[in-house]
Design a protein around this motif. Structure first.
Motif, PDB file in Angstrom:
ATOM      1  N   ALA A   7       0.866  -1.186   0.000  1.00 58.95           N
ATOM      2  CA  ALA A   7       0.000   0.000   0.000  1.00 58.95           C
ATOM      3  C   ALA A   7       0.897   1.230   0.000  1.00 58.95           C
ATOM      4  CB  ALA A   7      -0.905  -0.003   1.223  1.00 58.95           C
ATOM      5  N   PHE A   8       0.865   1.991  -1.084  1.00 59.79           N
ATOM      6  CA  PHE A   8       1.768   3.125  -1.256  1.00 59.79           C
ATOM      7  C   PHE A   8       1.111   4.437  -0.821  1.00 59.79           C
ATOM      8  CE2 PHE A   8       3.358   0.061  -4.441  1.00 59.79           C
ATOM      9  CZ  PHE A   8       4.687  -0.002  -4.041  1.00 59.79           C
ATOM     10  N   PHE A   9       1.869   5.214  -0.063  1.00 59.20           N
ATOM     11  CA  PHE A   9       1.411   6.538   0.373  1.00 59.20           C
ATOM     12  C   PHE A   9       2.587   7.504   0.266  1.00 59.20           C
ATOM     13  CE2 PHE A   9      -0.852   3.258   2.800  1.00 59.20           C
ATOM     14  CZ  PHE A   9      -2.147   3.503   2.379  1.00 59.20           C
ATOM     15  N   LEU A  10       2.295   8.747  -0.065  1.00 60.37           N
ATOM     16  CA  LEU A  10       3.362   9.718  -0.291  1.00 60.37           C
ATOM     17  C   LEU A  10       4.020  10.169   1.006  1.00 60.37           C
ATOM     18  CD1 LEU A  10       1.832  11.946  -3.115  1.00 60.37           C
ATOM     19  CD2 LEU A  10       3.444  10.049  -3.324  1.00 60.37           C
ATOM     20  N   THR A  11       3.274  10.168   2.111  1.00 63.04           N
ATOM     21  CA  THR A  11       3.830  10.640   3.376  1.00 63.04           C
ATOM     22  C   THR A  11       3.122   9.981   4.554  1.00 63.04           C
ATOM     23  OG1 THR A  11       4.122  12.593   4.801  1.00 63.04           O
ATOM     24  CG2 THR A  11       2.277  12.637   3.266  1.00 63.04           C
ATOM     25  N   GLU A  12       3.861   9.778   5.637  1.00 62.44           N
ATOM     26  CA  GLU A  12       3.277   9.256   6.877  1.00 62.44           C
ATOM     27  C   GLU A  12       2.398  10.296   7.559  1.00 62.44           C
ATOM     28  OE1 GLU A  12       6.725   8.230   9.094  1.00 62.44           O
ATOM     29  OE2 GLU A  12       7.076   6.324   8.061  1.00 62.44           O
ATOM     30  N   ASP A  13       2.578  11.560   7.184  1.00 66.99           N
ATOM     31  CA  ASP A  13       1.841  12.644   7.834  1.00 66.99           C
ATOM     32  C   ASP A  13       0.339  12.560   7.594  1.00 66.99           C
ATOM     33  OD1 ASP A  13       4.266  13.612   8.710  1.00 66.99           O
ATOM     34  OD2 ASP A  13       4.453  15.113   7.113  1.00 66.99           O
ATOM     35  N   TRP A  14      -0.080  11.768   6.632  1.00 64.16           N
ATOM     36  CA  TRP A  14      -1.504  11.649   6.330  1.00 64.16           C
ATOM     37  C   TRP A  14      -2.267  10.850   7.396  1.00 64.16           C
ATOM     38  CZ3 TRP A  14      -0.784  10.320   0.424  1.00 64.16           C
ATOM     39  CH2 TRP A  14      -0.529  11.510  -0.268  1.00 64.16           C
ATOM     40  N   GLY A  15      -1.565  10.160   8.293  1.00 64.24           N
ATOM     41  CA  GLY A  15      -2.244   9.364   9.318  1.00 64.24           C
ATOM     42  C   GLY A  15      -2.742   8.048   8.769  1.00 64.24           C
ATOM     43  N   ILE A  16      -1.813   7.168   8.394  1.00 62.53           N
ATOM     44  CA  ILE A  16      -2.147   5.913   7.710  1.00 62.53           C
ATOM     45  C   ILE A  16      -2.758   4.902   8.675  1.00 62.53           C
ATOM     46  CG2 ILE A  16      -1.220   4.030   6.318  1.00 62.53           C
ATOM     47  CD1 ILE A  16       1.168   5.987   5.682  1.00 62.53           C
ATOM     48  N   ASP A  17      -3.915   4.382   8.307  1.00 63.21           N
ATOM     49  CA  ASP A  17      -4.643   3.458   9.180  1.00 63.21           C
ATOM     50  C   ASP A  17      -5.253   2.331   8.353  1.00 63.21           C
ATOM     51  OD1 ASP A  17      -5.860   2.335  11.383  1.00 63.21           O
ATOM     52  OD2 ASP A  17      -7.225   4.021  11.770  1.00 63.21           O
ATOM     53  N   PHE A  18      -5.231   1.130   8.908  1.00 60.42           N
ATOM     54  CA  PHE A  18      -5.939   0.003   8.297  1.00 60.42           C
ATOM     55  C   PHE A  18      -7.361  -0.033   8.835  1.00 60.42           C
ATOM     56  CE2 PHE A  18      -4.337  -1.712  12.290  1.00 60.42           C
ATOM     57  CZ  PHE A  18      -5.371  -2.526  12.738  1.00 60.42           C
ATOM     58  N   GLU A  19      -8.246  -0.712   8.130  1.00 64.92           N
ATOM     59  CA  GLU A  19      -9.595  -0.961   8.630  1.00 64.92           C
ATOM     60  C   GLU A  19     -10.012  -2.362   8.203  1.00 64.92           C
ATOM     61  OE1 GLU A  19     -12.857   1.884   8.800  1.00 64.92           O
ATOM     62  OE2 GLU A  19     -11.558   3.346   7.828  1.00 64.92           O
ATOM     63  N   ALA A  20     -10.180  -3.248   9.175  1.00 62.02           N
ATOM     64  CA  ALA A  20     -10.559  -4.629   8.898  1.00 62.02           C
ATOM     65  C   ALA A  20     -12.075  -4.729   8.772  1.00 62.02           C
ATOM     66  CB  ALA A  20     -10.055  -5.541  10.006  1.00 62.02           C
ATOM     67  N   GLU A  21     -12.528  -5.224   7.618  1.00 62.58           N
ATOM     68  CA  GLU A  21     -13.959  -5.270   7.332  1.00 62.58           C
ATOM     69  C   GLU A  21     -14.355  -6.564   6.632  1.00 62.58           C
ATOM     70  OE1 GLU A  21     -15.384  -1.912   5.167  1.00 62.58           O
ATOM     71  OE2 GLU A  21     -14.193  -0.454   6.283  1.00 62.58           O
ATOM     72  N   VAL A  22     -15.654  -6.796   6.593  1.00 65.88           N
ATOM     73  CA  VAL A  22     -16.254  -7.831   5.760  1.00 65.88           C
ATOM     74  C   VAL A  22     -16.966  -7.117   4.616  1.00 65.88           C
ATOM     75  CG1 VAL A  22     -17.868  -9.775   5.674  1.00 65.88           C
ATOM     76  CG2 VAL A  22     -16.568  -9.313   7.773  1.00 65.88           C
ATOM     77  N   ALA A  23     -16.982  -7.722   3.437  1.00 67.12           N
ATOM     78  CA  ALA A  23     -17.653  -7.112   2.292  1.00 67.12           C
ATOM     79  C   ALA A  23     -18.388  -8.182   1.499  1.00 67.12           C
ATOM     80  CB  ALA A  23     -16.642  -6.395   1.396  1.00 67.12           C
ATOM     81  N   VAL A  24     -19.399  -7.756   0.767  1.00 62.40           N
ATOM     82  CA  VAL A  24     -20.131  -8.670  -0.119  1.00 62.40           C
ATOM     83  C   VAL A  24     -20.153  -8.094  -1.527  1.00 62.40           C
ATOM     84  CG1 VAL A  24     -21.592  -9.554   1.742  1.00 62.40           C
ATOM     85  CG2 VAL A  24     -22.401  -7.632   0.351  1.00 62.40           C
ATOM     86  N   VAL A  25     -20.302  -8.990  -2.493  1.00 64.02           N
ATOM     87  CA  VAL A  25     -20.470  -8.605  -3.893  1.00 64.02           C
ATOM     88  C   VAL A  25     -21.882  -8.992  -4.299  1.00 64.02           C
ATOM     89  CG1 VAL A  25     -19.543  -8.765  -6.228  1.00 64.02           C
ATOM     90  CG2 VAL A  25     -18.035  -9.165  -4.259  1.00 64.02           C
ATOM     91  N   THR A  26     -22.581  -8.098  -4.952  1.00 64.48           N
ATOM     92  CA  THR A  26     -23.989  -8.330  -5.267  1.00 64.48           C
ATOM     93  C   THR A  26     -24.226  -8.708  -6.730  1.00 64.48           C
ATOM     94  OG1 THR A  26     -24.647  -6.123  -6.036  1.00 64.48           O
ATOM     95  CG2 THR A  26     -24.493  -6.462  -3.643  1.00 64.48           C
ATOM     96  N   GLY A  27     -25.377  -9.307  -6.948  1.00 64.51           N
ATOM     97  CA  GLY A  27     -25.961  -9.394  -8.274  1.00 64.51           C
ATOM     98  C   GLY A  27     -26.852  -8.183  -8.455  1.00 64.51           C
TER      99      GLY A  27
END
Length: 335
Positions: free
Chosen positions: A128-148
């Motif tokens: 995961a590429f970011f230009l600077t750490e100053d942006w406040g880099i955070d992960f978010e663990a989620e569940v997702a679904v794909v729909t018809g």
């Protein structure tokens, strides 16, 4: 069944069927080349993929090969829509409490949702590429679904019938960009970079009785720099089900096949340790929540956001102890 998209040099990759134990795979050549094809004609194509999946699990697929998550793109490498909810109200309560702000009553009745970028997703092991750490880099663990396809005006029960696939997501957030964006009154944009998804997406039947009421009743594990920081239950405390989230989208529009809908950060309530102090034994699924807890308890946050070189690993295991979706394993990097 379990499906993946493997890298082949193109934007949309090559569709493959993956064995239940995530050990082997088989290209779906001759049935469908791309994931979107399957979603567009689910009734006709999915039974053929199911037959291949059964053959693969029986060890009888002639052209099976070892499955390598590092060769995976996101299961749906680009989508017609990526709509992320905030279905775990405890997450909202913590963040609001940290800034002494009450949660509006409507938040308990009508889900929060934003529409993210869907033209560029990350694979499960992509940096995961970011230009600077100053942006406040955070992960978010989620569940997702794909729909018809889901028709406008669908009820939550009708909307739930439109779920085709389930997967995990790491919805990267740039926390220090969020306040100014929200102050404009138009919502997230630059603060929500490309999202990553698990190596495989699975049909709901693969989850067995863990798929109940449009929720995944399994534990989502988050490990930051090799240290487990979250063991959050994705089921009972999900305030709004995926049926409700999809119906929320469908209130004013049709939801088309190939739409991805996220749960928002998986979050569990704290417990009283008996001395009047709240503890969070199941940990956290994003750093912002940890910082909110620290602010509530200590008056200020002490945990820093992610730095270049940091790693994050997200995984969900079934009741048999086996990985359901494979793991998202990413490193924060500077381009």
């Amino acid at each position: 069944m379990k499906l993946a998209t493997l890298k082949d040099g193109s934007r949309d990759g090559q569709l493959a069927v993956v064995s239940r134990d995530l050990a082997t795979a088989h290209y779906a050549t001759g049935i469908a080349a791309k994931m979107q094809q399957v979603l567009d004609d689910w009734g006709f194509i999915s039974p053929q993929l199911q037959d291949l999946y059964d053959t693969l699990n029986q060890g009888k697929a002639r052209h099976a090969f070892p499955f390598d998550p590092a060769q995976c793109m996101a299961p749906l490498p680009r989508a017609y829509q990526w709509a992320d909810g905030s279905a775990f109200i405890n997450h909202v309560e913590l963040v609001r409490a940290a800034r002494n702000s009450e949660v509006p009553k409507s938040f308990y009745e009508d889900p929060l949702m934003y529409q993210g970028g869907s033209d560029d997703f990350l694979g499960p092991t992509d940096d995961a590429f970011f230009l600077t750490e100053d942006w406040g880099i955070d992960f978010e663990a989620e569940v997702a679904v794909v729909t018809g396809d889901v028709k406008m005006g669908a009820t939550p029960d009708q909307a739930l019938e439109g779920v085709r696939l389930v997967m995990l997501a790491n919805d990267w957030s740039l926390r220090n960009l969020i306040p100014n964006e929200l102050a404009k009154g138009f919502g997230f944009f630059q603060s929500k970079p490309a999202t990553a998804f698990s190596p495989v997406a699975v049909t709901p039947d693969e989850l067995g009785d863990a798929w109940q009421g449009g929720r995944v009743h399994l534990t989502l594990q988050s490990s930051w720099n090799g240290r487990k920081v979250g063991m959050c239950d994705a089921g009972p405390e999900m305030t709004f089900s995926f049926g409700q989230l999809i119906a929320h989208i469908a209130k004013t529009r049709n939801v088309r096949a190939g739409s991805i809908v996220g749960s928002g950060t998986v979050s569990n309530k704290g417990v009283d340790n008996g001395s009047g102090k709240t503890e969070w034994p199941k940990g956290y699924s994003c750093i912002a929540e940890k910082r909110a807890i620290e602010t509530i308890q200590d008056g200020k946050p002490s945990t820093e956001f992610m730095k270049f070189g940091d790693t994050i690993k997200l995984e969900m295991k079934g009741k048999d102890g086996q990985s359901v979706f494979g793991t998202i394993e990413q490193k924060v990097a500077k381009p």
